[in-house]
Design an enzyme around this catalytic site. Structure first.
Site, PDB file in Angstrom:
ATOM      1  N   ALA A  66       0.873  -1.172   0.000  1.00  0.00           N
ATOM      2  CA  ALA A  66       0.000   0.000   0.000  1.00  0.00           C
ATOM      3  C   ALA A  66       0.910   1.222   0.000  1.00  0.00           C
ATOM      4  O   ALA A  66       2.070   1.143   0.418  1.00  0.00           O
ATOM      5  CB  ALA A  66      -0.872  -0.017   1.246  1.00  0.00           C
ATOM      6  N   GLY A 111       0.569  -4.840   0.882  1.00  0.00           N
ATOM      7  CA  GLY A 111      -0.641  -4.875   0.061  1.00  0.00           C
ATOM      8  C   GLY A 111      -0.447  -5.638  -1.250  1.00  0.00           C
ATOM      9  O   GLY A 111      -1.410  -6.157  -1.813  1.00  0.00           O
ATOM     10  N   GLU A 114      -0.901  -9.186  -0.371  1.00  0.00           N
ATOM     11  CA  GLU A 114      -2.329  -9.380  -0.087  1.00  0.00           C
ATOM     12  C   GLU A 114      -3.142  -9.453  -1.382  1.00  0.00           C
ATOM     13  O   GLU A 114      -4.115 -10.202  -1.466  1.00  0.00           O
ATOM     14  CB  GLU A 114      -2.808  -8.247   0.834  1.00  0.00           C
ATOM     15  N   GLU A 134       4.495  -4.908   7.436  1.00  0.00           N
ATOM     16  CA  GLU A 134       3.759  -3.798   8.066  1.00  0.00           C
ATOM     17  C   GLU A 134       4.237  -3.480   9.468  1.00  0.00           C
ATOM     18  O   GLU A 134       4.263  -2.317   9.879  1.00  0.00           O
ATOM     19  CB  GLU A 134       2.249  -4.096   8.081  1.00  0.00           C
TER      20      GLU A 134
END
Ligand code: CAA
Length: 257
Positions: A66, A111, A114, A134
């Protein structure tokens, strides 16, 4: 006009999506997610869709996570909205009725990992790097990693990865079942072509049925899931595909689906 963040290459219903933000290693910001969701909304409506391949632009990164720059100043409420947007988009990718394959061509972090976990399977170039880093940023995975990673690789390995934030190479990703195959980056293209050829030769309804049976069946107890399989198997016999596929076998020719 602003540049496209998702490039689309459509070859007779086999659609390749390329996340194109190379300067940020294809990191997912809200603009990328919005464009991806719009593309998926169009794809969901297509009866001629046969498979979706997703990759990142360039030779360095699939998706490096992300977007940290965008997240940095977010309040808890804004972070919740950002995660909800991503979860909704990723779920739409996961629930497309056709096979969705990640071509992981480099960094596949946070992300990005993911996103790959929501694909039916992933293949990786040998320079790919995976991880859920993260915790190094003081947060936990927010795009589904704490849930899809243990479902794919088991809770112990998922906990190892999400609590240490350590990165793993493509070979380790293969060993733990995060990806199905590893190959030199130069061969990813040939793999995509081969897969396109293979999937184009199969009965499209049967391929959709097989995905539905696996996905929905995994959410049910075994007896209910087996009943679902029987129903879908029987349904195939109401299609032209079944008569064409089996006739072609008996007549020693290639089926024409
Ligand atoms: N967000 C925003 N920008 C990113 C980014 C990210 N996730 N990853 C890389 N970039 C940007 C860098 O800031 C840099 O931009 P500038 O040129 O403007 O400085 C550019 O991409 C190139 O990156 P690097 O110079 O860092 O390249 P490198 O080869 O030295 O390192 C890397 C590559 C190891 C992937 C490193 O960029 C990195 O560690 N990126 C962050 C990875 C990460 O922590 N991902 C998880 C994000 S959090 C998350 O995803 C939360 C969630 O679950 C929702």
């Amino acid at each position: 006009m602003s540049e496209k963040l998702i490039e689309i290459d459509d070859r007779d219903g086999i659609v390749r999506l390329t996340i194109t933000r190379p300067k940020a290693l294809n990191a997912l910001n809200s603009a990328v997610l919005a464009e991806l969701e719009a593309v998926l909304t169009d794809l969901e409506k297509r009866d001629d869709l046969r498979a979706v391949l997703i990759t990142g632009s360039g030779e360095k990164s699939f998706v490096a996570g992300a977007d940290i720059t965008e997240m940095r100043e977010k309040t808890p409420e804004e972070a919740r909205a950002f995660a909800s947007q991503a979860l909704r988009t990723i779920k739409r990718l996961e629930t497309l009725p056709v096979p969705v394959v990640a071509l992981v061509n480099g960094f596949c972090l946070g992300g990005g990992c993911e996103l790959a976990l929501a694909c039916d399977w992933a293949v990786a170039s040998d320079n790919a790097v995976f991880g859920q880093p993260e915790v190094l940023l003081g947060v936990i995975p927010g795009f589904g990693g704490t849930q899809r990673l243990p479902r794919r690789v088991g809770p112990a390995m998922a906990l190892d990865l999400v609590t240490t934030g350590r990165k793993i190479d493509a070979q380790e990703a293969l060993r733990i079942g995060l990806v199905n195959r590893v190959m030199p980056q130069a061969e990813l293209e040939a793999y995509a072509d081969e897969l396109t050829k293979q999937l184009s030769g199969n009965g499209p309804l049967a391929v959709r049925g097989a995905k539905l049976a696996v996905h929905d069946g995994m959410e049910q107890d075994l007896d209910s899931a087996l009943a679902l399989e029987t129903a879908l198997f029987a349904f195939c016999f109401a299609s032209d595909e079944q008569s064409e596929g089996m006739s072609a076998f008996v007549e020693k020719r290639k089926p024409n689906f």
